[in-house]
Structure formats: structure tokens, C-alpha cells
Design an enzyme around this catalytic site. Structure first.
Site, PDB file in Angstrom:
ATOM      1  N   GLU A 224       6.650  88.444   5.316  1.00 53.29           N
ATOM      2  CA  GLU A 224       6.486  87.014   4.452  1.00 53.29           C
ATOM      3  C   GLU A 224       3.814  86.805   4.346  1.00 53.29           C
ATOM      4  O   GLU A 224       3.698  86.740   4.928  1.00 53.29           O
ATOM      5  CB  GLU A 224       5.640  85.755   5.921  1.00 53.29           C
TER       6      GLU A 224
ATOM      7  N   GLU B 212      15.277  85.391   7.324  1.00 49.35           N
ATOM      8  CA  GLU B 212      15.240  84.952   8.559  1.00 49.35           C
ATOM      9  C   GLU B 212      15.877  83.896   8.705  1.00 49.35           C
ATOM     10  O   GLU B 212      15.564  83.062   7.672  1.00 49.35           O
ATOM     11  CB  GLU B 212      13.440  85.106   8.991  1.00 49.35           C
TER      12      GLU B 212
HETATM   13  C1  FCB Z   1       8.595  83.784  10.924  1.00 48.32           C
HETATM   14  C2  FCB Z   1       8.156  84.889  11.624  1.00 48.32           C
HETATM   15  C3  FCB Z   1       8.765  85.058  13.166  1.00 48.32           C
HETATM   16  C4  FCB Z   1       9.018  83.982  13.049  1.00 48.32           C
HETATM   17  C5  FCB Z   1       9.349  82.775  12.833  1.00 48.32           C
HETATM   18  C6  FCB Z   1       9.535  81.344  13.789  1.00 48.32           C
HETATM   19  O1  FCB Z   1       7.418  83.091  10.349  1.00 48.32           O
HETATM   20  O2  FCB Z   1       8.002  86.039  10.539  1.00 48.32           O
HETATM   21  O3  FCB Z   1       7.956  86.242  13.392  1.00 48.32           O
HETATM   22  O4  FCB Z   1       7.562  83.319  13.967  1.00 48.32           O
HETATM   23  O5  FCB Z   1       9.031  82.710  12.153  1.00 48.32           O
END
Ligand code: FCB
Length: 451
Positions: free
Chosen positions: A177, A362
Site C-alpha cells: 500500500e 486484501e
Molecule cells: C490495510 C492494511 C492492513 C489493515 C487493513 C484493514 O490498509 O494493509 O494492514 O490495516 O487495511
């Protein structure tokens, strides 16, 4: 309904709905679960950020976190027992190199060595991420992401780690990210190092990609393949139908989404963002696009929500603000908007990655999950997963080469500045006893993956 009710909610898919080589997984990150006080780990800027009053909820930090450092074997059992194919984890730079460079901590390298072997023994593909935000504090002292030298520091760290585990990981990502590393942390001040400074932000926006490119080259030189970058995207919708809101949303999309893929895949940053950031950028930044554009083998997409955007009337770049939206929200106050995931997969594929494999690295939601009579019911999470998997499936039907879907997160964990109350796990963690209890979503995933 069965006595324990755990079978009550099901996922609406099975493995047969996806290609044979599609991988399902779950993710964590080092600082959020390991416990930074164990095993000779150095101090990271998250330890110091959290030690500063007001930065994190109740001053909470990752010193103990989920104590995964000592419980990793049973945690990996939980990944295997749910039927997952891969486990996405991150390496703590501070654990491996307490000063950020120089002497390695052998205990740290040994830990990741064992962890990777532990995944392989359980039939899990290791998906490694080199940087999930725990920057060594000694490098933060030198300016961290503001300092151009971070590209070399990061490449050296990547080489050190991958010389040890690179022969056994299935995929390796450089940065998790870049938007959070740069903008959220240096312009919005919400994450470590907590700066609100446009010059710092502009530099971090560039150096994070330069570091990605240099580390990719370093891993390539070791003969590794399956290298990628993990980006997070937020769908930006105008808060109303005015031209001003449309423009503000477009700029938000530029800063959040187009900047990073533009840098890596087009060799250019978006013009609309450069109008504001240009004066603060490091001199000669254009010359770095050769390194930044070092070929990758796949793209990771992290996706959670959309934002409604309006002008803030400040006249100061970026002059925009978030407006509360009407959709149902998670415990993070994030709107649930599965169409955004479909949008970003197809958008990235058509405009940037053009055929490269895409992983959803994710996706998941926080809920105020409670343990009661030995069980945790989280029907909202199962519904969330159903709707987002349907969005992935739709993008694949339209031709997007999605190769895997990874749920955030295996465990309830340290949700950064928001501390421990935002529970994202498929497995509940009691932060007093550190006891793990699989939630209904873990059982539902297990049944779906074994069907
Ligand atoms: C993302 C992050 C992870 C977690 C989720 C909810 O931005 O990569 O570490 O905090 O959000």
C-alpha cells in the site's frame, strides 16, 4: 438449525466456481501480530509513533500484539485447517535489521526461515511482503521515506531477506500500500511518522516507488520471479452532481489510485496530481521512471471501500474532503461497496497491467465481534465475503486474469492508529489471554473451500 449454529451461514461459492489454479488465502502483517518486543526486534517508527500521546487509540501499540512470534505454529495450523492455499505475511525490517542496515539479527532471519518452512510443511504457498509499514526507527531518524537513500536501504534489506527465504516463497511483494506509506502517513498524518507536510508527502510518494523498483531489481538479480507490488485502491465518487465535486473526486482518484499505477506501468505521474505536487517533488524525479517501471510479474489489489468526495473550499491543494455516504458501513465506518472491487480489477487490467496476473491481496471487514459461550458469530463478514467474491467472479467472467483472493485477516490484530478494537479476523483473539477462537466465517470458508 444445528445445535451450535455454526452451519447457519454459508458462503455462496465453492472451489468449482473458480479455475483450478486459483488460490484462496488469508493475510496478516508483522507489526500487527508478531509482538515487536520479542526476539531481538529493533524499534520501528510504529513503536515510537504509538509512544507519543494522542497518536493511537488508548496509546495502544504492537509490542505484544497477538504474540504470533511465539504462537506461529498453531496460527499456521489455523490457516491450513480452513483449507486455504496460501498465506500472505510480511517481514519486519526492524526484526531482521534492528538498525535498518548493517548487522542482521540472526534470530529474526531464523524466525522467517522457520515460518516459511512451516507454511510449506502445511501445504501453504508463502506469499511474502517485504514492507508492511514497520520502518526501523534509525532510518526514520534519517528522514525515512523522505530520504532518497531509502531506495538503496530497502534494496539491500530485500536482498538480505530473499537470500535466506527467496528460494521458498511462492510470490514476493515489495511494498504494501504505497498510498498509506506516503500520503496517509506524510500528508494526512494518520499513520507513522504522522507528518502533515506536502513536501514530505511528495517525496514519499516518489521514493516509495523508487524503493519498489530497486528492490524488484535486487530480487530479480537473485534469480527470483513472481515479484509484485501491493496497491490499495479506494473508489472515489463525487458527493453530488456538481462539476466541482466531480473534479474533486477525480483528483482523489489521482492521488490514491492513478499515481502509483501510472508510475509503475506508464512511466509518468498523472498531470492533475502533479499540478499540486510538482513544486514539492524531488528534482529530476522523471529520470527515475526507468527503475520504477522495472517489470513486475503480478499486481496485488487491496480493496475495502469507496469515498464520497467534495471540494473543501480551502483553495489549498488538494482542496477536497470526504463526505459521509449513505451505504451500510463496517465497524471502520467504511461503506460496503463491492462494485468498487469489480471496477478496480477491470480498470487495472484494461489500462495498466494488460494481462498480468492480478491477486486480490486484501479484502475483508471489521466488526465488533464478541465471544459468547465459546463461539463468535459474524454473519455480516460472511455476507461481505459473498458479495465481494461475486464481484471478483464477475470481473473474471469479463476476462480479467484474477489468480487469487486473500482475506484480511487471519487474526483480530493491531489495527494501527485504531488499536485493538477493530476486529478484522476470521479468528477471534482475546487480547487478555491471547486465546484464539475461530469465528463462524472461518468455519464457513472452510466448508466452501472443501466443497
Ligand atoms: C490495510 C492494511 C492492513 C489493515 C487493513 C484493514 O490498509 O494493509 O494492514 O490495516 O487495511
Amino acid at each position: 438449525m444445528p445445535a451450535n449454529g455454526m452451519e447457519a451461514m454459508e458462503l455462496e461459492f465453492s472451489r468449482d466456481d473458480f479455475p483450478g489454479d486459483f488460490v484462496f488465502g488469508t493475510a496478516t502483517s508483522s507489526y500487527q501480530i508478531e509482538g515487536s518486543r520479542f526476539g531481538g526486534c529493533g524499534t520501528s517508527h510504529w513503536d515510537t509513533f504509538a509512544a507519543t500521546p494522542g497518536n493511537t487509540v488508548r496509546g495502544e501499540d504492537g509490542a505484544t500484539a497477538c504474540d504470533h512470534y511465539h504462537r506461529w505454529e498453531s496460527d499456521l495450523d489455523l490457516v491450513r485447517d480452513a483449507g486455504f492455499d496460501c498465506y500472505r505475511f510480511s517481514i519486519s525490517w526492524s526484526r531482521v535489521l534492528p538498525d535498518g542496515r548493517g548487522d542482521a539479527n540472526p534470530e529474526g532471519l531464523d524466525f522467517y526461515d522457520r515460518l516459511v518452512d512451516g507454511m510449506l510443511e502445511r501445504g501453504l504457498k508463502p506469499f511474502a511482503t517485504l514492507y508492511h509499514w514497520d520502518l526501523p526507527a534509525p532510518l526514520a531518524d534519517l528522514g525515512g521515506w523522505r530520504n532518497r537513500d531509502i531506495a538503496s536501504w530497502f534494496a539491500d534489506y530485500a536482498e538480505l531477506v530473499m537470500k535466506r527465504i527467496g528460494d521458498r516463497v511462492a510470490t514476493a511483494a515489495t511494498i504494501n500500500e504505497p498510498w498509506c506509506v506516503a500520503w496517509l502517513s506524510h500528508f494526512m498524518g494518520a499513520h507513522a511518522p504522522g507528518l502533515r507536510d506536502i513536501r514530505a508527502a511528495a517525496r514519499a510518494m516518489h521514493h516509495v516507488l523508487l524503493a519498489h523498483g530497486r528492490a524488484t531489481q535486487a530480487m530479480r538479480a537473485l534469480g527470483m520471479d513472481n515479484l509484485g507490488l501491493v496497491t490499495n485502491f479506494e473508489y472515489a465518487a463525487p458527493a453530488d452532481d456538481s462539476e466541482a465535486a466531480r473534479k474533486a473526486a477525480r483528483l482523489y482518484d489521482g492521488i490514491y489510485n492513478r499515481w502509483f499505477l501510472g508510475g509503475v506501468f506508464d512511466g509518468a505521474y498523472p498531470e492533475d496530481v502533479l499540478e499540486g505536487l510538482g513544486p514539492h517533488m524531488p528534482q529530476g524525479f522523471e529520470k527515475d521512471f526507468g527503475v520504477i517501471g522495472t517489470p513486475v510479474d503480478w499486481l496485488g489489489i487491496n480493496y475495502y471501500t469507496r469515498k464520497l468526495i467534495a471540494p473543501d473550499g480551502s483553495g489549498r491543494f488538494p482542496a477536497l474532503k470526504e463526505v459521509e455516504g449513505p451505504l451500510p458501513k463496517t465497524f471502520m465506518d467504511w461503506e460496503i461497496y463491492p462494485d468498487g472491487l469489480h471496477h478496480f480489477i477491470t480498470w487495472a487490467h484494461e489500462n495498466y497491467t494488460k494481462g498480468l496476473p492480478i491477486y486480490v491481496t486484501e479484502n475483508g471487514m471489521a466488526a465488533p465481534d464478541r465471544l459468547s459461550a465459546g463461539r463468535v458469530d459474524d454473519p455480516a463478514r460472511i455476507d461481505f465475503l459473498n458479495r465481494h467474491l461475486a464481484a471478483v467472479r464477475r470481473a473474471m467472467d469479463e476476462g480479467a486474469p484474477v489468480k487469487g483472493y486473500i482475506v484480511w485477516s487471519l487474526l483480530d490484530n493491531y489495527e494501527w492508529a485504531l488499536g485493538y478494537e477493530k476486529r478484522f479476523g476470521l479468528v477471534h483473539v482475546d487480547f487478555e489471554t491471547l486465546e484464539r477462537t475461530p469465528k463462524a466465517s472461518w468455519y464457513a470458508l472452510g466448508r466452501a473451500l472443501k466443497r
